[in-house]
Each structure stands twice: as C-alpha cells, then as structure tokens.
Scaffold this motif. Structure first.
Motif, PDB file in Angstrom:
ATOM      1  N   GLY A   1     -58.356 -24.834  -8.078  1.00  0.00           N
ATOM      2  CA  GLY A   1     -59.696 -24.117  -7.991  1.00  0.00           C
ATOM      3  C   GLY A   1     -60.343 -24.831  -6.726  1.00  0.00           C
ATOM      4  O   GLY A   1     -61.169 -24.399  -5.725  1.00  0.00           O
TER       5      GLY A   1
ATOM      6  N   ARG B   1     -62.556 -20.034  -9.713  1.00  0.00           N
ATOM      7  CA  ARG B   1     -62.554 -19.960 -11.086  1.00  0.00           C
ATOM      8  C   ARG B   1     -61.899 -18.882 -11.708  1.00  0.00           C
ATOM      9  O   ARG B   1     -62.076 -18.733 -13.045  1.00  0.00           O
ATOM     10  N   ALA B   2     -61.181 -17.958 -11.098  1.00  0.00           N
ATOM     11  CA  ALA B   2     -60.405 -16.984 -11.625  1.00  0.00           C
ATOM     12  C   ALA B   2     -59.341 -17.580 -12.356  1.00  0.00           C
ATOM     13  O   ALA B   2     -58.823 -18.738 -12.398  1.00  0.00           O
ATOM     14  N   ARG B   3     -58.713 -16.683 -13.505  1.00  0.00           N
ATOM     15  CA  ARG B   3     -57.596 -17.513 -14.369  1.00  0.00           C
ATOM     16  C   ARG B   3     -56.442 -18.059 -13.332  1.00  0.00           C
ATOM     17  O   ARG B   3     -55.894 -18.994 -13.613  1.00  0.00           O
ATOM     18  N   ILE B   4     -56.075 -17.130 -12.521  1.00  0.00           N
ATOM     19  CA  ILE B   4     -55.386 -17.750 -11.256  1.00  0.00           C
ATOM     20  C   ILE B   4     -56.010 -17.850 -10.107  1.00  0.00           C
ATOM     21  O   ILE B   4     -56.305 -16.992  -9.417  1.00  0.00           O
ATOM     22  N   PRO B   5     -56.634 -19.174  -9.639  1.00  0.00           N
ATOM     23  CA  PRO B   5     -57.422 -19.307  -8.475  1.00  0.00           C
ATOM     24  C   PRO B   5     -56.752 -18.684  -7.255  1.00  0.00           C
ATOM     25  O   PRO B   5     -55.794 -19.063  -6.877  1.00  0.00           O
TER      26      PRO B   5
ATOM     27  N   ASN C   1     -47.547 -20.851  -7.017  1.00  0.00           N
ATOM     28  CA  ASN C   1     -47.388 -19.842  -7.884  1.00  0.00           C
ATOM     29  C   ASN C   1     -45.644 -19.762  -7.497  1.00  0.00           C
ATOM     30  O   ASN C   1     -45.359 -18.813  -6.946  1.00  0.00           O
TER      31      ASN C   1
ATOM     32  N   ARG D   1     -53.402  -3.844 -24.570  1.00  0.00           N
ATOM     33  CA  ARG D   1     -52.715  -4.525 -23.659  1.00  0.00           C
ATOM     34  C   ARG D   1     -51.217  -4.428 -23.579  1.00  0.00           C
ATOM     35  O   ARG D   1     -50.464  -4.448 -22.784  1.00  0.00           O
TER      36      ARG D   1
ATOM     37  N   TYR E   1     -44.460 -12.624 -20.852  1.00  0.00           N
ATOM     38  CA  TYR E   1     -45.842 -12.008 -20.077  1.00  0.00           C
ATOM     39  C   TYR E   1     -45.334 -10.581 -19.899  1.00  0.00           C
ATOM     40  O   TYR E   1     -44.499 -10.134 -19.458  1.00  0.00           O
TER      41      TYR E   1
ATOM     42  N   THR F   1     -51.910  -4.266 -17.876  1.00  0.00           N
ATOM     43  CA  THR F   1     -53.135  -3.571 -17.506  1.00  0.00           C
ATOM     44  C   THR F   1     -53.236  -2.086 -17.716  1.00  0.00           C
ATOM     45  O   THR F   1     -54.396  -1.452 -17.448  1.00  0.00           O
TER      46      THR F   1
END
Ligand code: GTP
Ligand code: MG
Length: 357
Positions: free
Chosen positions: A88, A111-115, A139, A303, A316, A321
């Motif tokens: 972040g 601050r996203a789940r994956i910055p 990543n 989901r 995962y 989505t």
C-alpha cells in the motif's frame, strides 16, 4: 448439393473467416513498441524509489492473447530480500513520483484488497486510444499464470490463439466480459477455452501441462511459490518434438463444439472447471451455492454460480464475479452462438458478424 458437402464447405469457410476476423484486431508493432517504451520509462523511475525493483508485463500484453488497444497489466517485483516494502505504501510513493515526473493521470488504490496503481495516458497519434495500465506489487503468481497461458498458446498457435482471441472479442461485444458487472473476466474465458481443449475434446487438442512429469514420472513435480505449486511443463522445444495432437479438427469445428458443449453439456450447477484437474464437483471443493446451505447470504451464494479454478491458486474461484443474472446471460449467449453457427450454414462471414453484433 448434399447437406454433408454444404456443411463441410461452411466449416472450411468458418475457419478461414475466423482467421481473417482476428487478424486486424491484433496489436500493431508500433503499439507494442510504444507500450514497451512506457514500461521501460516507468521502471526507470521506480528504480529511484527501490533500486532492486523490476517492472514486468503480464496478462494479455505477453500471453499472446492480446488485442489491439488492450490495457497493460504491470507488476513491480522487488528482488532485494532485505528491502521491507509494504504494498500500500509503495503504491502511494509510486503515485506521487509518477504524478511529478510523467503526464499520466494517476490513481492510487493503496487500500484495495490487492493494492494497485492505475495510470492513464490521453490519446496521441501513435496511440489513438491512449494507454490504460494497472500496476500491482509482488504478484508473482500472475507472472506464472501468464507463462502458463503463453505456453499453451505456443503449442498450437493457429487453433489456440484464434479461438481465445475470437472468444475475447465476442464476449466483449456481447457485453459478458465485465467482472465488475457480474460477468466473467478475459482470464476466465481463456481458462474455459483451454479447459475445453485439454479436458473436453477427445482426442485432446492440448496436453495437460500441469500433469507432464518428465523427471519423476510417478510423482508429482512441485515448484513452490507463495505456498502454491506453480509447476508446469514449460520446455516448448521438447513439447514440439515429442508431443503432437491427433485431433485434426479445424478451428471452426472447435468453435461450434465449444459453444455446444457449454450450452448443453457442462453441468454449471454442480461442476467446477479445473484446467489442472479436469471436471471437479463443487461439493468436493466446498464451493457450494445451494440455497439450503445455512447461513450464507445472497452475496456469498452468488460467488459460486460459475466455478473456474485458478491453475495455481486452487482455492480461488476465478469466476467468483459471475452473479446469477450474469451466468444466465452468459449461458444464453452460448446458446445464441450455437444457434447462429448451426442454423446459418450459408455464409460464415455473415454468421460471425451476426454472432458479434
Ligand atoms: P484483456 O485485458 O481483456 O485483454 O485480457 P487479459 O488476458 O489481460 O486478461 P485479464 O485482464 O482478465 O487478466 C490479466 C491477468 O491478470 C491474467 O493473465 C492473470 O495473470 C491475472 N488475473 C486476472 N484475473 C485474475 C483472477 O481472477 N485471479 C488471478 N489469480 N489472476 C488473475
Ligand atoms: Mg488485461
């Protein structure tokens, strides 16, 4: 003329038309050069923040499934093990740096789940559509799944690339390629095509790269990254020498059968598509979406409507989505496509145009 002969002719036509359809949609070398320059420039700047940082492309700019004017997916990898970098914060530092030093419109999401950092460049003569680019941090799995997709494409580029590129264009034109609006990402559609070519088609068009174990044929090969087994057979030279498909169906035939399979045969309600392991049950993965699973709210149930296992992050669901309505629309589109391609056996070009209308 005999219906069989007509059908043959349509299939040949369809394959030729698919190649001609996809060709003008590929990125120009100019576009690729400009994007590579942009990557190099941003990398140079980022190195002033952290000298051991590298900036790598992933996604469609380097898995060979890129279309003209597609977004750039970039990731910062920090090689120095002693560098302590919080994603972040690093996104914020990059944002102020790039704001100062470049013309990009900069939007940090620290601050996203994956910055990530979002960048946009306004259109110019060399890039009539501008550039949109997402930069993530560390990543490394994305780099590996990009390599996996590229390796699959390399085995049989004429059929694999054509199918995937067509499916991407079709899904975008039919508006079912919007993860933010309840449908499926390009990555998800690509995994569906590969799953079909590896596991559904008999004889298969592609081998299962995650199951070729040349070193110790009786054991599973393991290459661990962030706690995930990212092994796959990536020796393309050996593959070319020693593996060849005995499936000789044309790309047109494969496309029609792909649509037919996902219209009629795939059990969306209880199956999971796994490129790694074939068809699995939702139950075996704990990806259940039945109403009677106590305690799950509407969001949680939605989901797992469509289940596509990520090749490496196997817990995962890439299709998480996809909502109930989204899946209904996607399945409707598969049926519409089957109908158009099987009931319009006169001109293939017209069928493709109608398909992507
Ligand atoms: P376009 O941008 O539409 O041209 O397609 P693309 O091939 O770049 O696909 P997309 O933007 O959907 O995804 C880009 C890359 O991000 C993929 O190749 C994956 O490496 C990664 N990615 C995208 N979605 C997911 C996801 O849900 N899970 C994981 N693990 N990786 C993803
Ligand atoms: Mg992309």
């Amino acid at each position: 003329m005999h219906p069989g002969v007509l059908h043959r002719r349509f299939l040949n036509d369809l394959s030729t038309s698919l190649f001609s359809f996809v060709l003008p949609l590929l990125p120009t070398s100019e576009e690729l050069n400009v994007k590579e320059e942009v990557r190099g420039l941003i990398e140079k700047l980022i190195k002033t923040l952290e000298p051991s940082a590298r900036l790598l492309s992933f996604g469609s700019s380097c898995n060979s499934f890129g279309l003209r004017n597609s977004d750039m997916d970039l990731v910062v990898l920090i090689d120095d093990p002693n560098a302590t970098i919080e994603p972040g914060n690093f996104v914020e530092s990059m944002a102020s740096l790039l704001e100062r030093e470049t013309n990009f419109n900069v939007k940090p999401l620290p601050r996203a789940r994956i910055p990530i950092l979002k960048l946009e460049l306004a259109p110019s003569p060399a890039l009539p559509f501008g550039i949109a680019c997402d930069i993530g941090i560390e990543n490394r799995l994305a780099i590996e799944n990009t390599r996996l997709l590229l390796t699959y494409a390399t085995i049989d580029p004429a059929r694999v690339r054509t199918l995937v590129l067509f499916l991407k264009v079709w899904s975008k034109r039919r508006r079912i390629n919007s993860p933010y609006r309840g449908t499926l990402s390009s990555y998800g559609f690509t995994l569906m095509v590969l799953y079909y070519l590896v596991h559904v088609k008999q004889p298969p068009v592609l081998p299962n790269l995650q199951r070729i174990m040349p070193m110790r044929p009786m054991e599973e090969e393991e290459v661990m990254l962030e706690g995930k087994n990212v092994y796959f057979f990536d020796d393309v030279e050996t593959l070319r020498r020693e593996w060849s498909s005995v499936n000789f169906e044309s790309v047109g035939e494969l496309l029609i059968d792909f649509f037919r399979f996902f219209s009629h045969d795939f059990q969306f309600n209880n199956s999971v598509l796994s490129l790694r392991a074939g068809q699995l049950t939702k139950e075996s993965k704990g990806w259940v979406n039945d109403i009677d699973v106590g305690g799950l709210n509407e969001m949680a149930r939605d989901r797992n409507r469509l289940c596509i296992e990520d090749p490496f992050e196997v817990t995962y669901n890439v299709a998480r989505t996809v909502t109930k309505d989204g899946l209904y629309t996607i399945r409707g589109e598969f049926m519409r496509a089957t109908r158009i391609l099987t009931q319009r056996p006169d001109r293939a070009v017209l069928a493709l145009a109608e398909l992507c209308r």
